[in-house]
Design a protein around this motif. Structure first.
Motif, mmCIF file in Angstrom:
data_model
loop_
_atom_site.group_PDB
_atom_site.id
_atom_site.type_symbol
_atom_site.label_atom_id
_atom_site.label_comp_id
_atom_site.label_asym_id
_atom_site.label_seq_id
_atom_site.Cartn_x
_atom_site.Cartn_y
_atom_site.Cartn_z
ATOM 1 N N UNK A 99 -6.395 -21.712 7.425
ATOM 2 C CA UNK A 99 -6.309 -22.143 6.028
ATOM 3 C C UNK A 99 -5.685 -21.059 5.162
ATOM 4 N N UNK A 100 -6.132 -19.817 5.359
ATOM 5 C CA UNK A 100 -5.570 -18.689 4.607
ATOM 6 C C UNK A 100 -4.093 -18.481 4.933
ATOM 7 N N UNK A 101 -3.688 -18.823 6.146
ATOM 8 C CA UNK A 101 -2.292 -18.665 6.555
ATOM 9 C C UNK A 101 -1.388 -19.699 5.901
ATOM 10 N N UNK A 102 -1.913 -20.915 5.679
ATOM 11 C CA UNK A 102 -1.099 -22.015 5.172
ATOM 12 C C UNK A 102 -1.112 -22.147 3.650
ATOM 13 N N UNK A 103 -2.126 -21.634 2.998
ATOM 14 C CA UNK A 103 -2.239 -21.800 1.545
ATOM 15 C C UNK A 103 -1.005 -21.345 0.767
ATOM 16 N N UNK A 104 -0.406 -20.184 1.081
ATOM 17 C CA UNK A 104 0.741 -19.724 0.270
ATOM 18 C C UNK A 104 2.095 -20.228 0.761
ATOM 19 N N UNK A 105 2.154 -21.366 1.448
ATOM 20 C CA UNK A 105 3.391 -21.826 2.085
ATOM 21 C C UNK A 105 4.497 -22.192 1.086
ATOM 22 N N UNK A 106 4.155 -22.383 -0.199
ATOM 23 C CA UNK A 106 5.179 -22.813 -1.161
ATOM 24 C C UNK A 106 5.744 -21.676 -2.002
ATOM 25 N N UNK A 107 5.353 -20.426 -1.708
ATOM 26 C CA UNK A 107 5.920 -19.289 -2.443
ATOM 27 C C UNK A 107 6.804 -18.482 -1.512
#
Length: 229
Positions: free
Chosen positions: A123-131
Motif C-alpha cells: 500500500x505504501x509503495x502504490x500510494x504515491x503512484x501519481x506524482x
C-alpha cells in the motif's frame, strides 16, 4: 563482458537507443498505442530478459538518467513562469483542482489496496503512484514501501496518462486549456506533461505546475495515511 555490463555506459546507451527506436516507431505509425515510452520500456525489459542481464547491472547506468529526473522536473518552472499572470488570476481553481486530484488518487489507491487485501508495504509503495518519480520514491521509502514497485507504478501511470489523456479530453469535451493541463499533470506527472506540452503551451505550463503542487500535497497527505497503514 561483465565489465561492460556493469559500466554506466551500458545502461545509458541501451536506454537512449530504446528511446530513439520508440520515437521513430511512433513517428512512423502515428498510433497512440505505439507510445515511445511504452516501446522503450518493453525493449529494455526484453533485452534484460533475453540476454539474462541483471537489473542491477543495467541500473548502474540507468541511475545516471534517473538522476536527471529532479532537475528536468524543476525546469518545467520556466513554462509556469511564462504563464504567471494566468496563474495569479486562477490560483484558487488551481489549488482546489490539485487538492481534489491528490485526494482522489490517494483515496482510490488506499481503498483498492484494502479491497484486494494488500499489505502495508504494498500500500505504501502504490500510494504515491501519481506524482513524479523523485517525490514518489522518497514518500515510498519514508513510509516503508518498496521503491522498485513504486517506480513501476509511477511509470505505468505516466504512460497510461500519456496514451489516453487526449482521448479523455475529447470524450468529456474539456475546452479550458488550464483544466486540461492541471488534470494531466495531477494524474500522470512528467510523462503526461510531455503530452500536455504537445497539446499547447498553456496545457504544458499548468501540467508542470500540477506536478510540483501535487507532489507537495501528496507528501503532506501521506503523513495522514500513515495512521491507517
Amino acid at each position: 563482458m561483465s565489465a561492460l555490463l556493469e559500466s554506466p555506459f551500458f545502461g545509458v546507451t541501451i536506454t537512449i537507443v530504446a528511446y530513439w527506436i520508440g520515437v521513430k516507431i511512433q513517428q512512423k505509425t502515428k498510433l497512440a498505442i505505439c507510445n515511445y515510452m511504452l516501446i522503450a520500456v518493453v525493449l529494455l525489459v526484453a533485452v534484460l530478459v533475453v540476454f539474462d542481464i541483471p537489473y542491477e547491472s543495467y541500473y548502474v547506468g540507468g541511475s545516471l538518467i534517473n538522476l536527471f529526473l529532479g532537475p528536468a522536473t524543476a525546469c518545467m518552472a520556466v513554462s509556469v513562469y511564462a504563464k504567471l499572470e494566468l496563474l495569479k488570476k486562477n490560483w484558487l481553481p488551481v489549488l482546489v483542482g490539485c487538492t481534489v486530484g491528490v485526494a482522489t488518487s490517494l483515496i482510490s489507491i488506499f481503498v483498492m489496496c484494502r479491497l484486494f487485501g494488500l499489505d502495508r508495504e504494498m500500500t505504501a509503495s502504490l500510494l504515491p503512484k501519481s506524482v513524479t518519480t523523485p517525490i514518489a520514491t522518497a514518500i515510498s521509502q519514508d513510509h516503508g514501501g518498496l521503491v522498485a514497485i513504486t517506480v513501476a507504478a509511477v511509470t505505468v501511470t505516466g504512460i497510461l496518462g500519456n496514451l489516453i489523456a487526449p482521448m479523455l479530453v475529447r470524450l468529456f469535451r474539456i475546452k479550458d486549456p488550464l483544466a486540461v493541463g492541471l488534470g494531466i499533470g495531477a494524474c500522470s506527472h512528467a510523462v503526461g506533461t510531455a503530452k500536455a506540452m504537445e497539446l499547447g503551451e498553456t496545457e504544458g505550463a499548468m501540467s508542470g505546475l500540477a506536478i510540483g503542487l501535487c507532489g507537495i500535497l501528496t507528501t503532506v497527505a501521506a503523513l495522514g495515511f500513515e495512521l491507517f497503514l
